[in-house]
Design an enzyme around this catalytic site. Structure first.
Site, PDB file in Angstrom:
ATOM      1  N   ASP A 442       0.831  -1.199   0.000  1.00 20.07           N
ATOM      2  CA  ASP A 442       0.000   0.000   0.000  1.00 20.07           C
ATOM      3  C   ASP A 442       0.872   1.258   0.000  1.00 20.07           C
ATOM      4  O   ASP A 442       1.882   1.326   0.710  1.00 20.07           O
ATOM      5  CB  ASP A 442      -0.886  -0.030   1.249  1.00 20.07           C
ATOM      6  CG  ASP A 442      -1.768   1.188   1.381  1.00 20.07           C
ATOM      7  OD1 ASP A 442      -2.663   1.354   0.540  1.00 20.07           O
ATOM      8  OD2 ASP A 442      -1.555   1.970   2.328  1.00 20.07           O
ATOM      9  N   GLU A 471       1.690  -0.330  -4.950  1.00 18.59           N
ATOM     10  CA  GLU A 471       0.782   0.763  -5.292  1.00 18.59           C
ATOM     11  C   GLU A 471       1.707   1.971  -5.437  1.00 18.59           C
ATOM     12  O   GLU A 471       2.178   2.518  -4.432  1.00 18.59           O
ATOM     13  CB  GLU A 471      -0.251   0.998  -4.193  1.00 18.59           C
ATOM     14  CG  GLU A 471      -1.244   2.085  -4.554  1.00 18.59           C
ATOM     15  CD  GLU A 471      -2.233   2.385  -3.438  1.00 18.59           C
ATOM     16  OE1 GLU A 471      -3.369   2.787  -3.749  1.00 18.59           O
ATOM     17  OE2 GLU A 471      -1.876   2.235  -2.252  1.00 18.59           O
TER      18      GLU A 471
END
Length: 763
Positions: A442, A471
């Site tokens: 993330d 990400e």
């Protein structure tokens, strides 16, 4: 002298006259930090530093030996500084800045095992807390005990506190009390018991504080029955992003243990593993399953000066607030619950049940990827790292307050040596202890590059086929290319936005007959190749591109298409859910265009849960005072309800789309042409429209048994004609049908596609 640690008079120094000049604006200190063990750097708002000796005061127990100026910075050569002490700089007794211990903390490191371990006939507990001055181990007999047996721990020279006790101690609970320097910039709370950051399982109390006790549990006696990671090549991955609860919590799933690890595996359920196997993907990407802060502060109630005005559910459903990086989430295990004030994870069932889930997914040929959050933690809960040493583990501003560049909480200082080690230890643990196949990181640009490089180096030693996906944004940064250069894959938002659009209102993409954000025919063709750097994209290799059109963030693809087609209004309240979910002919056309583009492009593929049947996130009525009930949701992070839970009745309503995805997935898996054709060997076909796309995948380049031609016409009103390669071609896919065998009349020389349609031919 409030800020003077030894109540001595403040130090003063004289600036050289050469640096004095008139100031056009008030002088401000922007930061003060220790850059070496005897060197402090003071940075000012500008370089017009005009100060009298009495103007600058330094509070602390040290001696100034020399002063040097460079532009807008002063460097103070000092006697040896102590990272356990707090120092301040003041100007004219009006502006006071704390001194960031900075470089002093960067020098501290230990390679001792942390958490608890069995060494001979003893159980050894170790905690890294370098600035603490006292640490106690607390042992509890029961999860609800407020008091336990206390043991004083001893520190070594590297800041590791430890104690050895006679074993075994299995089944007990434990925590630590950590005392340290007291100062407005510190968070040490010596009377509060905190859980071990290296906990393998935790029992938590259901409040926004997420109070926890660590569980002493044996984790190395699980029978894996020969299970190993699946070792798929990155090019071959078809990933299904899923939330554990969403897959079986809805009544239509027919699960007994709803929303749990075991619920996914129930043989009679319509959801869970049965649904995933029917779809045919070969990997799942689990939304965060490391123990996280499930509950936020109460709605419209002031807590520590903050009022929750944004989350009427006071809940964190998605899980992007990790508290314990080695422990599986207990809410998804038997005995897990979120009832206010009760305890979850009391018996540690989450450890065994998570392993059961991984083993069964592997038996079904499905790799397990974990979504992990190493960039921030919740700013509400009693995260142990904040109370062990805020200044060591977190990025801080110039006043030594937590930063929130993630927009989600307190930013983790990944570049600090023992913070980096925690990340590496966590990844190693999940690879070895839980047989995880890979990770999605993330907001990965908030992780420093050295840590990123060490992650891939370490992980590949354990599993050369490990899947590492970034990400590639967060904290104001964006860098798909940087991850590709380091051998990582990354979510390809260029593909997402180019194919479907950036937003459904004024940012529609190619499938709608629009070009968003400066895209043109060459960028569209590069999406097919893997969005390669050699063609103007960011990726060095096609397998570094994770092609996707839907994730947990934003609107579902189904809702994006409903809105983009103008058939649902942004603020419309949905009153007939069945009518709403049923795809119109135009919506179905767009879905099939999107699915065909996605599943015939080179690179990894990711599908969002429910994308295969045009899932809609209509905000469900609950007891929460949500004014938007009935509207479409584009940020459902807080809803553990039917807004997010997959409704399998909707799968049957849109069975035609599900079957289309199922056949395209099977076709991609069966034929390497769609996954392993070298980008330079993909031949694009001529057509008479910029919103049509055709390409030829010749079998000799991918060692396939067949060649394929993929044709897409995104023109909403115009048919297009493609010139075909030599020979006779037969359909395997068109807008009405998708098969693994040939059908329809043979085609030669050309193919005509109606508006908004697709065709895949083979020979």
């Amino acid at each position: 002298m409030k800020f003077n640690s030894n109540n001595s008079a403040p130090h003063q120094f004289i600036m050289n006259n050469k640096v004095r000049k008139s100031m056009s604006e008030p002088l401000q200190i922007t930061s003060v930090k220790i850059v070496k063990e005897n060197l402090i750097q003071i940075e000012f708002s500008h370089d017009a530093i005009l100060l009298q000796p009495k103007d600058i005061q330094i509070y602390g127990d040290f001696i100034i030996k020399k002063i040097r100026k460079e532009a807008n910075r002063l460097f103070l050569l000092t006697s040896r500084l102590d990272f356990r002490k707090n120092y301040y700089i003041a100007i004219k007794d009006k502006i006071k800045k704390p001194v960031d211990p900075g470089a002093l903390l960067d020098q501290i490191y230990s390679d001792k095992s942390l958490g608890y371990s069995i060494e001979g006939d003893q159980m050894v507990f170790r905690l890294f807390a370098p600035r603490a001055n006292r640490v106690k181990l607390i042992l509890f007999e029961n999860h609800s005990d407020t008091e336990g047996q206390e043991y004083e721990m001893q520190s070594d020279k590297d800041g590791v506190w430890e104690i050895a006790l006679p074993g075994p101690l299995g089944g007990k609970y434990y925590g630590y009390k950590v005392a340290g320097p007291q100062d407005p910039t510190e968070l040490f709370q010596p009377d509060k018991t905190i859980a071990d950051p290296y906990s393998r399982a935790v029992c938590t109390k259901n409040t926004f504080l997420h109070e926890a006790k660590s569980i002493i549990i044996k984790t190395d006696d699980y029978d894996w029955e020969g299970d190993t990671p699946l070792n798929y090549g990155w090019k071959d991955l078809i990933i299904y992003e899923m939330h554990v609860r969403d897959m079986t919590a809805h009544p239509s799933a027919l699960a007994k243990e709803k929303g749990t690890y075991h619920g996914l595996l129930e043989p009679q359920t319509r959801g869970g593993l049965n649904h995933i196997k029917e779809l045919g993907v070969n990997a799942v990407e689990l939304l965060p399953c490391q123990e996280f802060a499930n509950i936020e502060i109460p709605y419209q109630v002031e807590v520590n000066g903050e009022v929750n005005t944004w989350n009427p559910y006071s809940q964190n459903h998605w899980g992007y607030m990790t508290s314990y990086f080695f422990a599986p989430e207990s809410y998804y295990a038997s005995g897990g619950n979120l009832k206010t004030g009760e305890f979850s994870g009391i018996e540690g069932n989450q450890v065994r049940e998570f392993k059961d889930m991984v083993k069964e997914f592997h038996r079904a040929g499905i790799a397990v990827i974990m979504d992990v959050v190493y960039n921030h933690v919740s700013h509400y809960d009693l995260n142990p790292l904040k109370l062990i040493d805020k200044k060591y583990y977190f990025r801080l501003d110039s006043d030594l307050n937590f930063t929130n560049l993630s927009g989600c909480g307190n930013d983790f200082k990944t570049e600090r040596p023992m913070a980096r080690r925690l990340i590496l230890d966590s990844i190693k643990f999940w690879l070895e202890e839980y047989h995880i196949d890979g990770f999605r990181f993330d907001l990965a640009t908030m992780i420093d590059w050295e840590t990123i490089e060490q992650i891939i180096e370490m992980a590949k030693k354990i599993n050369p086929h490990v899947i590492l996906i970034a990400e590639p944004w967060g904290g104001g940064k964006y860098d798909l290319a940087g991850f590709s250069e380091r051998g990582w894959a990354a979510w390809n938002d260029l593909f997402r936005n180019g194919v479907k659009g950036e937003n459904p209102f004024n940012g529609l993409g190619w499938i709608f007959g629009h070009l968003w954000g400066g895209n043109h025919f060459d960028t569209i063709t590069n999406f097919v190749k893997g969005t390669l750097r050699s063609q103007g994209g960011p990726f060095i290799l096609p397998e570094h591109s994770v092609n996707y059109l839907e994730s947990h963030d934003g609107y579902t693809l189904g809702d994006f298409i409903r809105l983009g087609a103008g058939e649902v209004k942004p603020d419309e309240r949905i009153t007939d859910l069945t009518k709403h979910i049923t795809l119109t002919p135009r919506q179905l056309q767009l879905h099939k265009l999107a699915a065909t583009f996605l599943l015939t492009s080179q690179g990894m593929v990711m599908i969002g849960e429910g994308q295969e049947f045009a899932r809609s996130k209509v905000i469900a009525p609950t007891n929460a005072p949500d004014p938007d009930v009935g509207k479409l949701d584009h940020n459902s992070y807080n809803k553990d309800n039917e807004t997010n839970w997959l409704n399998y009745e909707h799968k049957e309503i849109n069975r035609e789309l599900f079957d289309f995805y199922q056949k395209l997935i099977a076709l991609r898996k069966q034929h390497p042409a769609f996954r392993r054709t070298p980008p330079e060997k993909i031949q694009f076909l001529k057509s008479d429209s910029e919103f049509s796309l055709g390409f030829w995948l010749a079998k000799e380049y991918s060692k396939d048994s067949k060649s394929f031609v993929v044709l897409l016409n995104a023109n909403p009103e115009k048919q297009v004609t493609f010139s075909l390669p030599e020979g006779t071609w037969r359909k395997v896919v068109d807008s009405h049908r998708a098969e693994l065998y040939e059908f329809g009349n043979p085609l030669k020389q050309q193919a005509v596609l109606p508006p908004a349609s697709v065709m895949i031919l083979t020979q």
